[in-house]
Enzyme design. Sequence first.
Site, PDB file in Angstrom:
ATOM      1  N   ASP A 460     -48.403 -34.040  14.357  1.00 52.53           N
ATOM      2  CA  ASP A 460     -47.409 -34.709  13.894  1.00 52.53           C
ATOM      3  C   ASP A 460     -46.498 -35.574  14.911  1.00 52.53           C
ATOM      4  O   ASP A 460     -46.231 -36.563  14.560  1.00 52.53           O
ATOM      5  CB  ASP A 460     -46.207 -33.449  13.696  1.00 52.53           C
ATOM      6  N   ARG A 464     -42.410 -34.265  22.177  1.00 54.22           N
ATOM      7  CA  ARG A 464     -41.552 -33.070  22.153  1.00 54.22           C
ATOM      8  C   ARG A 464     -42.384 -31.856  22.180  1.00 54.22           C
ATOM      9  O   ARG A 464     -43.584 -31.983  22.253  1.00 54.22           O
ATOM     10  CB  ARG A 464     -40.505 -33.216  21.024  1.00 54.22           C
ATOM     11  N   ASP A 465     -41.576 -30.751  22.285  1.00 53.03           N
ATOM     12  CA  ASP A 465     -42.278 -29.511  22.150  1.00 53.03           C
ATOM     13  C   ASP A 465     -42.811 -29.052  21.020  1.00 53.03           C
ATOM     14  O   ASP A 465     -42.164 -28.010  20.334  1.00 53.03           O
ATOM     15  CB  ASP A 465     -41.113 -28.516  22.781  1.00 53.03           C
ATOM     16  N   GLU A 466     -43.655 -29.794  20.335  1.00 47.62           N
ATOM     17  CA  GLU A 466     -44.240 -29.506  19.222  1.00 47.62           C
ATOM     18  C   GLU A 466     -45.998 -29.765  19.147  1.00 47.62           C
ATOM     19  O   GLU A 466     -46.546 -29.122  19.555  1.00 47.62           O
ATOM     20  CB  GLU A 466     -43.597 -30.297  17.946  1.00 47.62           C
ATOM     21  N   ASP A 473     -48.484 -33.541   7.133  1.00 50.02           N
ATOM     22  CA  ASP A 473     -48.686 -34.768   7.520  1.00 50.02           C
ATOM     23  C   ASP A 473     -50.087 -35.258   7.625  1.00 50.02           C
ATOM     24  O   ASP A 473     -50.560 -36.643   7.279  1.00 50.02           O
ATOM     25  CB  ASP A 473     -47.970 -34.770   9.146  1.00 50.02           C
ATOM     26  N   TRP A 526     -48.308 -29.101   1.737  1.00 47.68           N
ATOM     27  CA  TRP A 526     -48.689 -28.721   3.182  1.00 47.68           C
ATOM     28  C   TRP A 526     -50.185 -28.092   3.250  1.00 47.68           C
ATOM     29  O   TRP A 526     -51.094 -28.598   3.587  1.00 47.68           O
ATOM     30  CB  TRP A 526     -47.585 -27.987   3.904  1.00 47.68           C
ATOM     31  N   GLU A 737     -40.430 -40.804  12.767  1.00 46.39           N
ATOM     32  CA  GLU A 737     -40.182 -39.667  11.961  1.00 46.39           C
ATOM     33  C   GLU A 737     -39.087 -39.863  10.759  1.00 46.39           C
ATOM     34  O   GLU A 737     -39.259 -39.363   9.744  1.00 46.39           O
ATOM     35  CB  GLU A 737     -39.959 -38.589  12.544  1.00 46.39           C
ATOM     36  N   HIS A 758     -44.708 -40.796  14.800  1.00 44.10           N
ATOM     37  CA  HIS A 758     -44.749 -39.596  13.903  1.00 44.10           C
ATOM     38  C   HIS A 758     -45.614 -40.291  12.606  1.00 44.10           C
ATOM     39  O   HIS A 758     -44.839 -41.111  11.856  1.00 44.10           O
ATOM     40  CB  HIS A 758     -43.488 -39.219  13.210  1.00 44.10           C
TER      41      HIS A 758
END
Length: 892
Positions: A460, A464-466, A473, A526, A737, A758
């Site tokens: 995605d 960051r912490d992802e 997506d 999703w 995003e 994003h």
Amino acid sequence: MAIVTKLRCEYLENPIGLDNPHPRISWQIQSGIRSWLQSAFQIQVSPSPDFSSLLWDSGKVQSNESTHIALTELDVEASRRYYYHIRVWDKQELASAWSEIAFWETGLLEPGNWQAQWISAPLQSFPVESGQSPLLRRIFSVNAPVRSARIYVTALGLYELNLNGIRVGEDYFTPGWTNYNKRLQYQTYDVTALLSNGSNAIGAALGNGWFKGNLAWEDKKNIYGERTALLLELHVTYEDGSGDVIVSDNGWRAAKSPVLLSEIYHGETYDARLEKQGWSTAAYDDSQWEQVEVLEHTKAILIAQENEPVRKIGELQPIALLTTPAGETVIDMGQNMVGWVRFTMNGAEGQEVSLQHAEVLDQEGNFYTENLRNAKQAIHYILNGQGSETYEPHFTFQGFRYVKLTGFSEPVRLEDFTGVVLHSDMEVTGDFQCSDPLINQLQHNILWGQKGNFLDVPTDCPQRDERLGWTGDAQMFIRTSAHLMNVAPFFGKWLKDLASDQLENGGVPFVIPNVLGDEAHSSAAWGDAAVICPWVIYQCYGDKRILEQQYESMKAWVDYMHRQGEQEFLWNTGFHFGDWLGLDSKPGSYIGATDRDLIATAFFAYSTSLFVKTAAVLEKKEDIAFYSNLHDEILKAFKHEFITPSGRLSVPTQTAQVLALMFGLVEGKAKERAEKKLLELMDESKHHLTTGFVGTPYLNLVLSQIGSKDAAYKLLFQTDYPSWLYQVTKGATTIWEHWDGIKEDGSFWSKDMNSFNHYAYGAIGDWLYRCVAGIDTDEAAPGYKHILIKPQPGEGLTWAKATLQTLHGLVASEWRHREDSTMELHVTIPPNTTASILLPEAVEEGILENGKDIALSDGIHSMSHIDSGAALEIGSGDYVFTFSVPVPVQAG
């Protein structure tokens, strides 16, 4: 004469290490003859490049197919090279010459063929909580001339490999990210040229990576295991035909590396004072190293590399050195990129420097990292003081445009810093350009969003912490991604990951690989990635095998939805992300105003319809009947639940109308009213969108499909918030995003969820290719076997062009308005394909091709006039059509 070219095996040029026992062969044709069609082909496979003997000969096969020809009758052996060449015949039965020779090489084929043992650094020196990377090595001898040498290698964690002091291969973040409990890729390397006679040394460094490093936002670690480990075999074949196999076992030794910490999110800490010069050479003294430990771990999960590995794809030089209002020293790369910074410096022993990475500067022009959440994205380097030192990270990557420097000696020189761009090494296949520079920048941003987020899995965001493989997506963007790059192997691997992570009841996790837990699964739009993504790959590449491979997964997802609703044919239960980040959301909510039951039932219908088509392709007669009936019942239930007696959708949002029209959920009066309502909503918003993740990918496509291309163009050309070009005017170099990630006054939307790379909203690229430029494939002849060129010129553009390198060859479409009320359309159609062409708004008289009357042109099979212009059926070749269009009526 036709020339057979661009031979590929499983999409790849001369691959080594394939585990597919029946690989597929594809090729292209070069011919200057229009309407060239193949009538037959012949493939020969040999153990030697001179074809002095044959292992297999197809003979002359009557077929016009030139992609995905499976070698089902060939029996292959492990660790063996196979050479092949091809010739073809045209419709006049004229044979081409044999193609150039290509090859593929098998890997170990079966987990049972592995002889190596899993080895790990000793636990007493590398406890589970340690972040330090271990070094592993061993010495071996080569005492005869070498014909070939291959390394087969994988790891629990990430690995970097060296042989005799030289890095092996150009791949990074190997072995890639999968559900390591079920699937673990291994890589194959040709190391023949790296061996020397006598003593040799092989060395590996291990990193935590996705296997045991920190993942997601809850500080989860050790998700797949607690200890990194290596599994390696070096197969050496000598000129006399004999061979040796060097394996990972308890004869290897281990030591601590200078990498003190390396995490995907947090970066890397490297102490150059701890470097062991020559540690992977035979001359190095490892007497102080420790013996490795052999781990008990399964090999049954091992599979050969399935997608293209991550590689260094390019380099960027900084464009500016900044001193922020806060006094920070910052370099600007000029592009939001993914990878790392390579830097060179001189300094004293023990001097520490750091690089911190960020996407944007704040309202005052200071370095901004709050949107990274817990991800540190920092590189710490401690100098050894031995002259000029150059460093780049090993097991981490960053998403950034700006880099804050700390501890560097003055003056800082920009030439000492280089941005290294990394992503999965997919072939770039598409390009789009037009007369508007802002739209061209948008296309640039879409491409760089894909570069930044297609790093082994479709993430995605990269900062960051992802950085997770969000299914929604991926399905929203996949068609756009297939225009830009060859993503078939990339998604083929990821979809196998999806199937392996799929729940027993058919539910699909929110992210693949699934690191969010057993409860994080099965939102509409999703989970539908399980069906939509395979179907798109089939459409874009004609790849029937991906439908075969994913069929049970697709079916399981449709069955899961079938079981969910309180009523059998509605999906009105469970958690859904809805129209995520829709602009019509209630204050404080991320979920748009469109009824989530409507969205869920709409996707239930859509995925079911695609599964019926899949069953038809694979000739699954019982499933065709059952799921066709299921689809009919869903449509009836949708109509009863969401369409009023007067024929109006009960949910009055842009997204509701878009989904109903895109998925064929309305017909007759209800369809007319949905079209009318959508245009009314566009007018009410002054031609701005209010859609979120679910509605946006389809919005312009639907407007074009209902004959409202002018509304689609107005939407595209908006430059104020919310719009695609608003981001561009704010200096974006990737897709955001949030539509207002940076607000008009320079402040930020949020620090909690505000990625500036994003790709989901980059799905507008699909419309640019398929509608503006007009390149599409016929669903009945997928993979661009029959091509559709139907451009839709609109107000705001004087020209547009796109190219697409399909498996059959180059497809191009370029239209241009001329001052004399005529248009030009340049079209390229590759050999062994056909095309349907629309000359938009062409008047009947005076159509020219390459300057002459179209009736005298070769390659034109038929022409007719329809309301939208002139419709042509043509064969392969390069064409230039010139035609008159109606002169717009001037008001007054």
